[in-house]
Design a protein around this motif. Sequence first.
Motif, short mmCIF file in Angstrom:
data_model
loop_
_atom_site.label_atom_id
_atom_site.label_comp_id
_atom_site.label_asym_id
_atom_site.label_seq_id
_atom_site.Cartn_x
_atom_site.Cartn_y
_atom_site.Cartn_z
N VAL A 1 0.87 -1.21 0.14
CA VAL A 1 0.08 -0.03 0.05
C VAL A 1 0.86 1.29 0.01
N LYS A 2 1.91 1.27 1.02
CA LYS A 2 2.83 2.16 1.04
C LYS A 2 3.53 2.55 -0.43
N GLY A 3 3.86 1.66 -0.91
CA GLY A 3 4.60 1.47 -2.37
C GLY A 3 3.70 1.94 -3.54
N ALA A 4 2.31 1.51 -3.31
CA ALA A 4 1.57 1.98 -4.48
C ALA A 4 1.41 3.36 -4.35
N ARG A 5 1.15 4.22 -2.97
CA ARG A 5 0.88 5.65 -2.91
C ARG A 5 2.13 6.42 -3.43
N GLU A 6 3.49 5.63 -3.22
CA GLU A 6 4.43 6.41 -3.78
C GLU A 6 4.56 6.40 -5.38
N ASN A 7 4.21 5.20 -5.78
CA ASN A 7 4.13 5.04 -7.30
C ASN A 7 3.01 6.06 -7.93
N ALA A 8 1.82 6.21 -7.27
CA ALA A 8 0.89 7.15 -7.82
C ALA A 8 1.30 8.60 -7.73
N GLU A 9 1.95 8.86 -6.67
CA GLU A 9 2.77 10.39 -6.48
C GLU A 9 3.53 10.47 -7.75
N ARG A 10 4.59 9.64 -8.19
CA ARG A 10 5.44 9.66 -9.25
C ARG A 10 4.55 9.81 -10.39
N ALA A 11 3.36 9.19 -10.54
CA ALA A 11 2.62 9.27 -11.66
C ALA A 11 1.84 10.71 -11.86
N GLY A 12 1.78 11.28 -10.74
CA GLY A 12 1.15 12.51 -10.68
C GLY A 12 -0.58 12.55 -10.48
#
Length: 383
Positions: free
Chosen positions: A267-278
């Motif tokens: 879940v933490k990693g998914a949030r970080e990925n979403a942040e990078r994707a904007g």
Amino acid sequence: MEKFELIAPCHFGLEAVLKREIQDLGYEISEVEDGKVTFLGDARAIVRANMFLRTTERVLLKVAKIKAVTFEELFEKTKALPWEKYIPQDGKFWVAKANSVKSQLFSPSDIQSIMKKAMVERLKAVYHVDWFEEDGASFPVRVAFMKDVATIGVDTSGISLHKRGYRQMTSKAPITETLAAALLMLTPWNKDRILVDPFCGSGTFPIEAAMIAANIAPGLNRNFLCEDWKHLISRKHWYEVREEAQGMIDLSVDTDIQGYDLDPEMVKGARENAERAGVDKLIHFQQRDIKDLSHPKKYGFIVTNPPYGERLEDKENLPSLYETIGERYQALDSWSMYLITAYQDAERYIGRKADKNRKIYNGMIKTYFYQFLGPKPPKKKRS
């Protein structure tokens, strides 16, 4: 402006989705085959295809189709091709990939070395040199033999287009970004509808959905090999297409996209990925077990890639897991569910037969895209 034939490869079974995408960009389709779509376009089309296509792995500039049953024939026919049209004198060129199906020439390494020799001979004669420094832009060539006919193209993308640049943490059995986008586009989901992925892993389905909802071009945050092909593609095209992509983004869109996973690290990693994707503001990620899946609203979509027992010790848990998926889905009144899995007993344990079922090859794994269709929502009355 000169027209080229461009080849866009995709997952087997998803050619129709890619074809529609290419047509929506305004380009004419010249051929649809298993695992690839060929279309016509100019130099600007190469840039736009790399920037905007969500469901292709790469964009190849088609050089030719040739028939060859001996290595001598392959050498002569490769040598006869106008390589100078694509590769400048300082270009770095090699046959990066060769594959062969039902053909008399079947050794990839032999195909690669013979074609490279033929290209060198051709370019030596054209440029009147005996040696190439190969210190300029890169021109990797890809060749695919099918029943003795070789389709030859120069790769314009470089790193595969599924690498959008946002995914740094991945789950055990990740689904690629291109496959996730294609599967979403096979469903009737749109940005006004609810979307939940209860096995979100590194967040690929929710992130791709949010990028579609906000109209974010998949290639906006990465580079492409052909950016260095200044003799073929003007810098102006790159500036204009990036500007076109920037101008289309709408982050004010109202979405209900959710991703759940049992693993807090995921879940933490998914949030970080979403942040990078904007798109982090457009998705709600949460640690949650599948048995707790619920939603107060109607007419939503579950789109997911549940575990299918890649490891032997996981297989014994699959019947109860898929039973739980079936129970939670049944409790969601009027929802639709789309799941991709290699688990052959999925329908049996979910407790109902899928309305539609599509076979899709995810790499070398044969998977099924099960589609359980809920009712359509009532049309909104016009005010």
